[in-house]
Design a protein around this motif. Structure first.
Motif, PDB file in Angstrom:
ATOM      1  N   THR A  81       0.146  52.205   7.515  1.00 18.97           N
ATOM      2  CA  THR A  81       0.248  51.724   9.013  1.00 18.97           C
ATOM      3  C   THR A  81       1.472  50.660   8.944  1.00 18.97           C
ATOM      4  N   ALA A  82       0.990  49.636   8.288  1.00 20.97           N
ATOM      5  CA  ALA A  82       1.993  48.306   8.344  1.00 20.97           C
ATOM      6  C   ALA A  82       3.451  48.711   7.924  1.00 20.97           C
ATOM      7  N   ARG A  83       3.661  49.572   6.877  1.00 21.17           N
ATOM      8  CA  ARG A  83       4.819  50.143   6.206  1.00 21.17           C
ATOM      9  C   ARG A  83       5.691  51.003   7.343  1.00 21.17           C
ATOM     10  N   ALA A  84       4.680  51.842   8.084  1.00 23.62           N
ATOM     11  CA  ALA A  84       5.342  52.677   9.070  1.00 23.62           C
ATOM     12  C   ALA A  84       5.858  51.668  10.174  1.00 23.62           C
ATOM     13  N   VAL A  85       5.226  50.656  10.371  1.00 22.77           N
ATOM     14  CA  VAL A  85       5.841  49.781  11.484  1.00 22.77           C
ATOM     15  C   VAL A  85       6.971  48.974  11.379  1.00 22.77           C
ATOM     16  N   LEU A  86       6.931  48.602   9.918  1.00 18.36           N
ATOM     17  CA  LEU A  86       8.288  47.854   9.348  1.00 18.36           C
ATOM     18  C   LEU A  86       9.422  48.775   9.302  1.00 18.36           C
ATOM     19  N   ASP A  87       9.099  50.163   9.237  1.00 15.42           N
ATOM     20  CA  ASP A  87      10.232  51.103   9.013  1.00 15.42           C
ATOM     21  C   ASP A  87      10.919  51.145  10.349  1.00 15.42           C
ATOM     22  N   ASP A  88      10.573  50.823  11.691  1.00 14.82           N
ATOM     23  CA  ASP A  88      10.965  50.631  12.762  1.00 14.82           C
ATOM     24  C   ASP A  88      12.009  49.512  13.010  1.00 14.82           C
ATOM     25  N   PRO A  89      13.328  49.484  13.111  1.00  9.92           N
ATOM     26  CA  PRO A  89      14.209  48.241  13.204  1.00  9.92           C
ATOM     27  C   PRO A  89      13.915  47.642  14.294  1.00  9.92           C
ATOM     28  N   ARG A  90      13.451  48.243  15.430  1.00  9.23           N
ATOM     29  CA  ARG A  90      13.050  47.295  16.727  1.00  9.23           C
ATOM     30  C   ARG A  90      12.105  46.335  16.311  1.00  9.23           C
ATOM     31  N   VAL A  91      11.436  46.427  15.432  1.00  5.03           N
ATOM     32  CA  VAL A  91      10.159  45.559  15.237  1.00  5.03           C
ATOM     33  C   VAL A  91      10.597  44.094  14.602  1.00  5.03           C
ATOM     34  N   GLU A  92      10.462  43.077  15.303  1.00  8.56           N
ATOM     35  CA  GLU A  92      10.884  41.784  14.610  1.00  8.56           C
ATOM     36  C   GLU A  92       9.780  41.091  13.704  1.00  8.56           C
ATOM     37  N   GLN A  93       8.477  41.180  14.181  1.00  9.70           N
ATOM     38  CA  GLN A  93       7.448  40.424  13.679  1.00  9.70           C
ATOM     39  C   GLN A  93       6.155  41.280  13.594  1.00  9.70           C
ATOM     40  N   VAL A  94       5.558  41.496  12.405  1.00  5.16           N
ATOM     41  CA  VAL A  94       4.336  42.212  12.234  1.00  5.16           C
ATOM     42  C   VAL A  94       3.418  41.395  11.740  1.00  5.16           C
ATOM     43  N   ASP A  95       2.258  41.169  12.154  1.00  4.29           N
ATOM     44  CA  ASP A  95       0.964  40.423  11.892  1.00  4.29           C
ATOM     45  C   ASP A  95      -0.076  41.380  11.476  1.00  4.29           C
ATOM     46  N   VAL A  96      -0.171  41.295  10.000  1.00  4.60           N
ATOM     47  CA  VAL A  96      -1.273  42.353   9.408  1.00  4.60           C
ATOM     48  C   VAL A  96      -2.471  41.540   9.201  1.00  4.60           C
ATOM     49  N   VAL A  97      -3.695  41.661   9.726  1.00  5.09           N
ATOM     50  CA  VAL A  97      -5.098  40.986   9.712  1.00  5.09           C
ATOM     51  C   VAL A  97      -5.845  41.867   8.897  1.00  5.09           C
ATOM     52  N   GLU A  98      -6.382  41.125   7.897  1.00  5.02           N
ATOM     53  CA  GLU A  98      -7.038  41.943   6.894  1.00  5.02           C
ATOM     54  C   GLU A  98      -8.413  41.077   6.576  1.00  5.02           C
ATOM     55  N   LEU A  99      -9.648  41.535   6.563  1.00  8.15           N
ATOM     56  CA  LEU A  99     -10.847  41.119   6.372  1.00  8.15           C
ATOM     57  C   LEU A  99     -11.107  40.637   4.938  1.00  8.15           C
ATOM     58  N   ALA A 100     -10.802  41.517   3.808  1.00  3.58           N
ATOM     59  CA  ALA A 100     -10.685  41.461   2.630  1.00  3.58           C
ATOM     60  C   ALA A 100      -9.891  40.593   1.842  1.00  3.58           C
ATOM     61  N   GLU A 101     -10.118  39.334   1.476  1.00  2.00           N
ATOM     62  CA  GLU A 101      -9.168  38.426   0.860  1.00  2.00           C
ATOM     63  C   GLU A 101      -8.430  38.952  -0.464  1.00  2.00           C
ATOM     64  N   PRO A 102      -9.263  39.513  -1.353  1.00  3.75           N
ATOM     65  CA  PRO A 102      -8.745  40.106  -2.463  1.00  3.75           C
ATOM     66  C   PRO A 102      -7.599  40.911  -2.136  1.00  3.75           C
ATOM     67  N   LEU A 103      -7.685  41.786  -1.232  1.00  2.00           N
ATOM     68  CA  LEU A 103      -6.772  42.975  -0.745  1.00  2.00           C
ATOM     69  C   LEU A 103      -5.380  42.288  -0.845  1.00  2.00           C
ATOM     70  N   VAL A 104      -5.485  41.407   0.176  1.00  2.00           N
ATOM     71  CA  VAL A 104      -4.364  40.498   0.576  1.00  2.00           C
ATOM     72  C   VAL A 104      -3.545  39.830  -0.607  1.00  2.00           C
ATOM     73  N   ARG A 105      -4.426  39.366  -1.243  1.00  2.00           N
ATOM     74  CA  ARG A 105      -4.085  38.700  -2.718  1.00  2.00           C
ATOM     75  C   ARG A 105      -3.254  39.811  -3.544  1.00  2.00           C
ATOM     76  N   TRP A 106      -3.880  40.888  -3.959  1.00  2.00           N
ATOM     77  CA  TRP A 106      -3.455  42.045  -4.643  1.00  2.00           C
ATOM     78  C   TRP A 106      -2.099  42.310  -4.346  1.00  2.00           C
ATOM     79  N   ALA A 107      -2.021  42.570  -2.949  1.00  2.00           N
ATOM     80  CA  ALA A 107      -0.834  43.175  -2.357  1.00  2.00           C
ATOM     81  C   ALA A 107       0.145  42.067  -2.315  1.00  2.00           C
TER      82      ALA A 107
END
Ligand SMILES: C[S@@+](CC[C@H](N)C(=O)[O-])C[C@H]1O[C@@H](n2cnc3c(N)ncnc32)[C@H](O)[C@@H]1O
Length: 236
Positions: A81-107
């Protein structure tokens, strides 16, 4: 019913790429052939067999907005979902909020290509409960033009019982209140959810438009009926 089964029709055993305990249960990434699986709190959360509805969550919402500069994505998952949002050039800022800290770290570490390279000038990853963020209790601050929620299977098959409130009036009202005028809120569900539709209607103001979109996905010899629920706030 959750999304897919995580097992059927797949060749070979699953190989654990990473796993780690969190206060909300263990989070794990597993590789089965080319397919990447996400397991949250012992439950199959999603895989990469068919991510069309995770992508549609983003593209359908963005299509409903003329200038979606700021977007909030609740639930990193495998990043589709986040990557599809970033594919839209009109989008200037995306905040992705994730509960699982390890997943963010792995990303951030680029542990798997599916999650690599998301964070950057236009995209910030935040470790938080999106319910707290929407309630204004920490994390990134709105308003957002588009708010996308895909944190669980939907109201009737929750992985995290604590997510129930996000699908009820109070949580949906907080999400709607986090929208800028003309903003779009869309909630993903692994099943048709009449209660969610009713709750969204009851929090919508007079001029907001609420819709249910039913999405059929064929996989593993079965048809899964997913749905998205949208609220479009009136503009200025
Ligand atoms: C099904 S996945 C999201 C899939 C994502 N749309 C994609 O395209 O890959 C759900 C994610 O939401 C996260 N999550 C669950 N509850 C959450 C909450 N309350 N706040 C933020 N993230 C949450 C889970 O850890 C998981 O990573």
């Amino acid at each position: 019913m959750g999304r897919g089964s995580g097992e059927a029709g797949r060749d070979g055993p699953a190989r654990t790429v990473a796993r780690e305990g969190t206060p909300h249960g263990e989070v794990a990434l597993r590789r089965r052939g080319d397919v990447l699986e996400l397991v949250v709190d012992g439950a199959f959360a999603m895989d990469t067999v068919d991510t069309s509805t995770e992508v549609a969550l983003a593209t359908d919402a963005l299509r409903r907005h003329q200038a979606p500069a700021r977007v909030l994505v609740g639930g990193l998952g495998l990043g589709f979902t986040a990557r599809a949002v970033l594919d839209d050039p009109r989008v200037e800022q995306v905040d992705v909020v994730e509960l699982a800290e390890p997943l963010v770290r792995w990303a951030r570490q680029g542990l798997v290509p599916e999650l690599a390279g998301l964070e950057g000038a236009r995209c910030a990853l935040h470790v938080a409960d999106v319910a707290d963020v929407l309630a204004g209790e920490g994390g990134p601050v709105g308003p957002w033009d588009v708010v996308l929620l895909d944190v669980d299977n939907g109201p009737d098959f929750l992985v995290h019982a604590a997510n129930a409130g996000l699908y009820e009036e109070a949580g949906l009202a907080a999400a709607a209140a986090a929208l800028a005028p003309g903003g779009v809120l869309v909630v993903w569900s692994s099943h048709v959810a009449p209660g969610l539709l009713a709750a969204l209607r009851s929090v919508a103001g007079e001029d907001a438009v609420v819709e249910e979109d039913v999405l059929a996905v064929a996989r593993e010899g079965r048809t899964f009926t997913y749905a998205t629920y949208s609220l479009v706030r009136a503009g200025c």
